[in-house]
Motif scaffolding. Structure first.
Motif, mmCIF file in Angstrom:
data_model
loop_
_atom_site.group_PDB
_atom_site.id
_atom_site.type_symbol
_atom_site.label_atom_id
_atom_site.label_comp_id
_atom_site.label_asym_id
_atom_site.label_seq_id
_atom_site.Cartn_x
_atom_site.Cartn_y
_atom_site.Cartn_z
ATOM 1 N N GLY A 79 26.994 47.518 62.927
ATOM 2 C CA GLY A 79 27.729 48.159 61.593
ATOM 3 C C GLY A 79 27.515 47.161 60.313
ATOM 4 N N TYR A 80 28.339 47.312 59.484
ATOM 5 C CA TYR A 80 28.423 46.974 57.927
ATOM 6 C C TYR A 80 29.800 46.166 57.771
ATOM 7 C CZ TYR A 80 24.739 50.232 58.292
ATOM 8 O OH TYR A 80 23.661 51.056 58.995
ATOM 9 N N ILE A 81 29.600 45.350 56.862
ATOM 10 C CA ILE A 81 30.691 44.621 56.281
ATOM 11 C C ILE A 81 30.909 44.894 54.746
ATOM 12 C CG2 ILE A 81 31.431 42.178 55.671
ATOM 13 C CD1 ILE A 81 32.123 42.928 58.478
ATOM 14 N N THR A 82 32.039 44.962 54.409
ATOM 15 C CA THR A 82 32.270 44.894 52.886
ATOM 16 C C THR A 82 33.152 43.985 52.580
ATOM 17 O OG1 THR A 82 32.553 47.595 52.834
ATOM 18 C CG2 THR A 82 33.607 46.273 51.150
ATOM 19 N N VAL A 83 32.588 42.870 51.558
ATOM 20 C CA VAL A 83 33.179 41.572 51.171
ATOM 21 C C VAL A 83 33.557 41.789 49.622
ATOM 22 C CG1 VAL A 83 32.782 39.331 50.988
ATOM 23 C CG2 VAL A 83 31.418 40.429 52.665
ATOM 24 N N ASN A 84 35.046 41.527 49.516
ATOM 25 C CA ASN A 84 35.445 41.531 48.333
ATOM 26 C C ASN A 84 35.659 39.979 47.784
ATOM 27 O OD1 ASN A 84 36.051 44.421 48.146
ATOM 28 N ND2 ASN A 84 38.135 44.148 48.875
ATOM 29 N N VAL A 85 35.248 39.820 46.608
ATOM 30 C CA VAL A 85 35.031 38.488 46.214
ATOM 31 C C VAL A 85 35.634 38.317 44.662
ATOM 32 C CG1 VAL A 85 33.555 36.583 45.617
ATOM 33 C CG2 VAL A 85 32.812 38.109 47.404
ATOM 34 N N ILE A 86 36.482 37.405 44.539
ATOM 35 C CA ILE A 86 37.013 37.047 43.191
ATOM 36 C C ILE A 86 36.600 35.720 42.770
ATOM 37 C CG2 ILE A 86 39.181 36.690 41.830
ATOM 38 C CD1 ILE A 86 40.557 38.431 43.881
ATOM 39 N N SER A 87 35.826 35.673 42.007
ATOM 40 C CA SER A 87 35.190 34.497 41.388
ATOM 41 C C SER A 87 36.142 33.672 40.427
ATOM 42 C CB SER A 87 34.010 34.888 40.561
ATOM 43 O OG SER A 87 33.242 33.579 39.936
ATOM 44 N N GLU A 122 32.225 33.788 33.865
ATOM 45 C CA GLU A 122 31.187 33.542 33.052
ATOM 46 C C GLU A 122 29.691 33.457 33.879
ATOM 47 O OE1 GLU A 122 31.061 33.251 29.905
ATOM 48 O OE2 GLU A 122 33.264 33.798 29.958
ATOM 49 N N LEU A 123 29.830 33.258 35.358
ATOM 50 C CA LEU A 123 28.782 33.150 36.224
ATOM 51 C C LEU A 123 27.874 34.303 36.203
ATOM 52 C CD1 LEU A 123 30.627 31.075 39.121
ATOM 53 C CD2 LEU A 123 28.995 29.956 37.609
ATOM 54 N N LYS A 124 26.734 34.340 36.302
ATOM 55 C CA LYS A 124 25.876 35.373 36.530
ATOM 56 C C LYS A 124 25.797 35.705 38.184
ATOM 57 C CE LYS A 124 23.122 34.527 32.584
ATOM 58 N NZ LYS A 124 21.838 33.965 31.989
ATOM 59 N N ILE A 162 27.246 33.134 48.440
ATOM 60 C CA ILE A 162 28.355 33.276 47.532
ATOM 61 C C ILE A 162 28.837 31.701 47.248
ATOM 62 C CG2 ILE A 162 30.990 33.668 47.413
ATOM 63 C CD1 ILE A 162 30.109 36.475 48.992
ATOM 64 N N LYS A 163 29.263 31.037 48.250
ATOM 65 C CA LYS A 163 29.594 29.452 48.221
ATOM 66 C C LYS A 163 28.741 28.674 47.439
ATOM 67 C CE LYS A 163 32.197 29.747 52.502
ATOM 68 N NZ LYS A 163 32.230 29.166 54.002
ATOM 69 N N ASN A 164 27.269 28.879 47.438
ATOM 70 C CA ASN A 164 26.419 28.313 46.944
ATOM 71 C C ASN A 164 26.641 28.480 45.213
ATOM 72 O OD1 ASN A 164 25.356 26.960 48.774
ATOM 73 N ND2 ASN A 164 23.788 28.315 49.177
ATOM 74 N N ILE A 165 26.845 29.554 45.029
ATOM 75 C CA ILE A 165 26.922 30.049 43.686
ATOM 76 C C ILE A 165 28.453 29.814 42.983
ATOM 77 C CG2 ILE A 165 27.164 32.041 41.894
ATOM 78 C CD1 ILE A 165 25.444 33.571 43.941
ATOM 79 N N ASP A 166 29.523 29.803 43.778
ATOM 80 C CA ASP A 166 31.055 29.560 43.549
ATOM 81 C C ASP A 166 31.704 29.085 44.544
ATOM 82 O OD1 ASP A 166 33.305 29.091 42.225
ATOM 83 O OD2 ASP A 166 33.562 31.110 41.709
ATOM 84 N N PRO A 167 31.696 27.734 44.828
ATOM 85 C CA PRO A 167 32.457 27.234 45.895
ATOM 86 C C PRO A 167 33.960 27.300 46.040
ATOM 87 C CG PRO A 167 30.981 25.631 44.870
ATOM 88 C CD PRO A 167 31.189 26.586 44.046
ATOM 89 N N LYS A 168 34.493 27.945 44.729
ATOM 90 C CA LYS A 168 35.871 28.001 44.806
ATOM 91 C C LYS A 168 36.323 29.485 44.880
ATOM 92 C CE LYS A 168 36.922 24.130 41.724
ATOM 93 N NZ LYS A 168 37.638 23.690 40.476
#
Length: 207
Positions: free
Chosen positions: A90-98, A102-104, A147-153
């Motif tokens: 199957g698949y996973i949908t991941v919701n992320v709030i940065s 300003e991050l690309k 994701i954590k490498n781009i934005d740890p928070k």
């Protein structure tokens, strides 16, 4: 006599582990819409269930058989879950709030082959970037690491979608872009590790 009793316990244990493992996988496949594969597994499952239960019912005076049946059931649940984790169906949908709009973020994820839908959001501490990302489960951990490498928070929450159709992501998976990206990252990590090891050997030899 003792040898026969041990053999019976092992047979019941093995049958129940296999039966419950199949049952766990069948339920997961059914929930994911794989009804024909689930039906095939169900046929084997019911035969094993009948054999195991029959052996126990024919020897109800043997408490060790009942214990083996119960232990086998519990182990079967664990084994079935481990198999499903390995298959990563199957698949996973991941919701992320940065934490920073300003991050690309979306550009970096799309370059790796992930399908990303993003929009501006507002949190208690100001503007945020909200994203919805779709990935095969086998790449789930790689996505979290990226994701954590781009934005740890970054705030992350995931769930499994039941139906997927069309869109950018489907085309990218067909092209194998995510797989190529993961393999490239693994090669890069391996090269860096080899370089560090070489430098460490050189330093030790110099000393």
């Amino acid at each position: 006599m003792l040898e026969n009793a041990v053999t019976m316990v092992l047979i019941i244990l093995a049958i129940n582990i296999i039966y419950v493992s199949f049952a766990t996988i069948r339920v997961i496949l059914t929930l994911k819409g794989q009804k024909y594969i689930a039906a095939s597994i169900g046929m084997v499952e019911i035969v094993l269930y009948t054999l195991g239960l029959g052996l126990v019912l024919d020897n109800l005076d043997r408490i060790e058989n009942l214990i083996a049946y119960g232990v086998g059931y519990g182990l079967g649940v664990i084994v079935g879950s481990k198999i499903e984790e390995r298959l990563a169906l199957g698949y996973i949908t991941v919701n992320v709030i940065s934490s920073s709009p300003e991050l690309k973020f979306t550009k970096q994820l799309r370059e790796k082959g992930y399908g990303v839908t993003s929009w501006s959001a507002y949190g208690m501490d100001g503007d945020r970037l909200s994203m919805q990302i779709l990935t095969p489960r086998k790449y789930e951990l790689n996505l979290y690491e990226t994701i954590k490498n781009i934005d740890p928070k970054a705030f992350i929450i995931s769930y499994e979608p039941k139906h997927i159709n069309g869109g950018f992501w489907v085309k990218q998976v067909k092209k194998g872009k995510i797989q190529k990206s993961v393999e490239a990252e693994e090669r890069k990590a391996q090269q860096e590790a080899e370089q560090i090891a070489t430098e460490e050997d050189g330093r030790i030899n110099a000393e």
